[in-house]
Scaffold this motif. Structure first.
Motif, PDB file in Angstrom:
ATOM      1  N   THR A 151       0.879  -1.301  -0.031  1.00  0.00           N
ATOM      2  CA  THR A 151      -0.224   0.187  -0.042  1.00  0.00           C
ATOM      3  C   THR A 151       0.723   1.334  -0.025  1.00  0.00           C
ATOM      4  OG1 THR A 151      -1.864  -1.256   1.306  1.00  0.00           O
ATOM      5  CG2 THR A 151      -1.826   1.364   1.245  1.00  0.00           C
TER       6      THR A 151
ATOM      7  N   GLY B 249      -2.428   3.364   7.368  1.00  0.00           N
ATOM      8  CA  GLY B 249      -3.838   3.336   8.081  1.00  0.00           C
ATOM      9  C   GLY B 249      -4.811   3.029   6.979  1.00  0.00           C
ATOM     10  N   TYR B 250      -4.741   3.049   5.588  1.00  0.00           N
ATOM     11  CA  TYR B 250      -5.543   2.442   4.988  1.00  0.00           C
ATOM     12  C   TYR B 250      -5.183   1.242   4.253  1.00  0.00           C
ATOM     13  CZ  TYR B 250      -3.446   4.895   0.728  1.00  0.00           C
ATOM     14  OH  TYR B 250      -2.520   5.251  -0.251  1.00  0.00           O
ATOM     15  N   ALA B 251      -4.371   0.391   4.655  1.00  0.00           N
ATOM     16  CA  ALA B 251      -4.060  -0.874   4.044  1.00  0.00           C
ATOM     17  C   ALA B 251      -4.943  -2.066   4.352  1.00  0.00           C
ATOM     18  CB  ALA B 251      -2.558  -1.183   4.560  1.00  0.00           C
ATOM     19  N   GLY B 252      -5.966  -1.768   5.448  1.00  0.00           N
ATOM     20  CA  GLY B 252      -6.807  -2.706   5.510  1.00  0.00           C
ATOM     21  C   GLY B 252      -5.964  -3.886   6.523  1.00  0.00           C
TER      22      GLY B 252
ATOM     23  N   SER C 171       1.263   4.078  -3.234  1.00  0.00           N
ATOM     24  CA  SER C 171       0.708   5.449  -3.206  1.00  0.00           C
ATOM     25  C   SER C 171       1.297   6.446  -3.939  1.00  0.00           C
ATOM     26  CB  SER C 171       0.809   5.766  -1.453  1.00  0.00           C
ATOM     27  OG  SER C 171       0.518   7.327  -1.306  1.00  0.00           O
TER      28      SER C 171
ATOM     29  N   ALA D 297      -0.194   7.599   6.859  1.00  0.00           N
ATOM     30  CA  ALA D 297      -1.649   7.692   6.208  1.00  0.00           C
ATOM     31  C   ALA D 297      -2.002   6.365   5.309  1.00  0.00           C
ATOM     32  CB  ALA D 297      -1.969   8.797   5.540  1.00  0.00           C
ATOM     33  N   ALA D 298      -0.961   6.100   4.579  1.00  0.00           N
ATOM     34  CA  ALA D 298      -1.144   4.882   3.625  1.00  0.00           C
ATOM     35  C   ALA D 298      -0.922   3.582   4.632  1.00  0.00           C
ATOM     36  CB  ALA D 298      -0.011   4.807   2.638  1.00  0.00           C
TER      37      ALA D 298
END
Length: 392
Positions: A289, A315-318, A293, A312-313
């Motif tokens: 992730t 945090g949105y990696a699942g 980005s 931030a990346a």
């Protein structure tokens, strides 16, 4: 440099309008055991449709590769051309067609003429030599700026063997294969099932651990041939096999890093290394992730130590993480500790790291022992320029 029992040839057949080398041939003097890994794209080019079932039979002796035209999305005529190229190569070399693999790279959706192959084949076969692999590497290039060749040596009970690999790729590069071709030949002796078992994890940790732009292509494949000409026998589940696996990974990772360094418009090679993850899957997801980005990649181009884009990346990696435990380092310079900015005193040394052509971003989750790495390039103005008029 070349393993025993292989010959190579390349020439300009006219597929490329530029007149550059565009057709290459790799020949094993005897049928080789083989393995392959292919694109995960559901749009599959004609050469792969022809080659994949042949590789599944476990034997290969010749690989014909062209650049300038991908022969993808070309319908029944493209499939016939790919089959005809197999037949043409087999007849010229006196081989069973099941022993011939074909591969193509270039523009998608353009009809593939057979005439250049017919005209070039006699000269191509006549030009087979033991040390011309560099020309084959050049014949595979599209937007590549340089050839990608790697060689690793090993031995079994004092008997030496060689692994030689060539690859191409610069754009449309992303995990699960990308716009890349990779051919690896060795004179060690291994079985086809053994080769497949070793190739898959090696690809996962090399060609499937790089990204340039997040796109994957229709033509991607990696083929591994072993003809046994050195007499070095690699027995399954042996220490020699473990060493061969390490040598194979070293070779593929070397080629993979060359592809990222040569990413279209790229000026940086960055390793995104995740440590302290709960499991390998979590580490890999986060590394992928961050590496993909666009905001992170543009920050690398701008040499901006913007660690906020990185966390931030993450945090949105699942993946379940605790942001208050995360450390981020640029090489040895810690820019974030326990999820917080270390302070303005790190800006200069962190920026100095990003000015390097190669660097490592380490993300420590402090949740476990698992690690994973992805390799990525920066995203530059030149990437847009190259891809805005690729067909012209």
């Amino acid at each position: 440099m070349s393993p025993k029992g292989y010959r190579y040839a390349a020439l300009a057949s006219g597929i490329k309008k530029s007149g550059k080398l565009d057709l290459g041939l790799i020949l094993s003097e005897t049928p080789a055991n083989c393995a392959g890994v292919f694109t995960q794209n559901l749009v599959i080019a004609a050469p792969l449709q022809v080659t994949k079932p042949r590789i599944a039979l476990g034997k290969c002796q010749a690989i014909l590769v062209n650049s300038g035209n991908a022969n993808a999305c070309t319908g029944a005529s493209g499939l016939k051309t790919a089959e005809d190229c197999v037949t043409l190569t087999a007849r010229a070399l006196g081989l069973d067609p099941d022993l011939v693999a074909v591969a193509s790279t270039g523009v998608i959706g353009q009809p593939m003429p057979l005439e250049p192959f017919v005209a070039a084949m006699p000269k191509l076969v006549a030009g087979l030599e033991t040390q011309e692999v560099a020309d084959v590497a050049r014949a595979m290039m599209t937007t590549d700026r340089y050839t990608k060749i790697s060689c690793v040596n090993g031995s079994v009970a004092g008997t030496p063997y060689t692994l030689l690999g060539v690859a191409k790729g610069a754009g449309m590069i992303h995990p699960n294969m990308a716009t890349m071709l990779g051919f690896v030949v060795t004179d060690a002796a291994l079985g086809c099932k053994q080769l497949q078992r070793l190739l898959k994890p090696a690809v996962d940790n090399s060609f499937n651990a790089i990204t340039v732009d997040g796109d994957t292509s229709t033509n991607d494949l990696v083929l591994l041939l072993a003809n046994g000409a050195s007499g070095a026998e690699i027995k399954p589940e042996s220490d020699d096999e473990k060493q061969f696996a390490e040598n194979l990974l070293q070779l593929l990772l070397d080629l993979a890093k060359m592809i990222v360094r040569d990413g279209e418009g790229a000026t940086k090679l960055a390793e995104i290394k995740v440590v302290g993850a709960q499991n390998p899957s979590a580490a890999r997801s986060i590394a992928k992730t961050v590496a993909t980005s666009s905001l992170v990649k543009t920050a690398f181009f701008g040499e901006d130590a913007n660690w906020g884009r990185i966390i931030a990346a993450v945090g949105y990696a699942g993946v379940e993480i605790n942001p208050d435990m995360i450390d981020i380092l640029f090489d040895q310079v810690m820019v974030a500790s326990a999820g917080l900015y270390v302070g303005p005193h790190i800006e200069a040394p962190a920026t100095a790291v990003l000015k390097q052509a190669e660097f490592c971003v380490t993300i420590d989750l402090h949740q476990g022992d698992a690690t994973a790495s992805y390799y990525t390039s920066d995203l530059t103005y030149d990437y847009v320029k190259i891809n805005a008029d690729y067909r012209s």
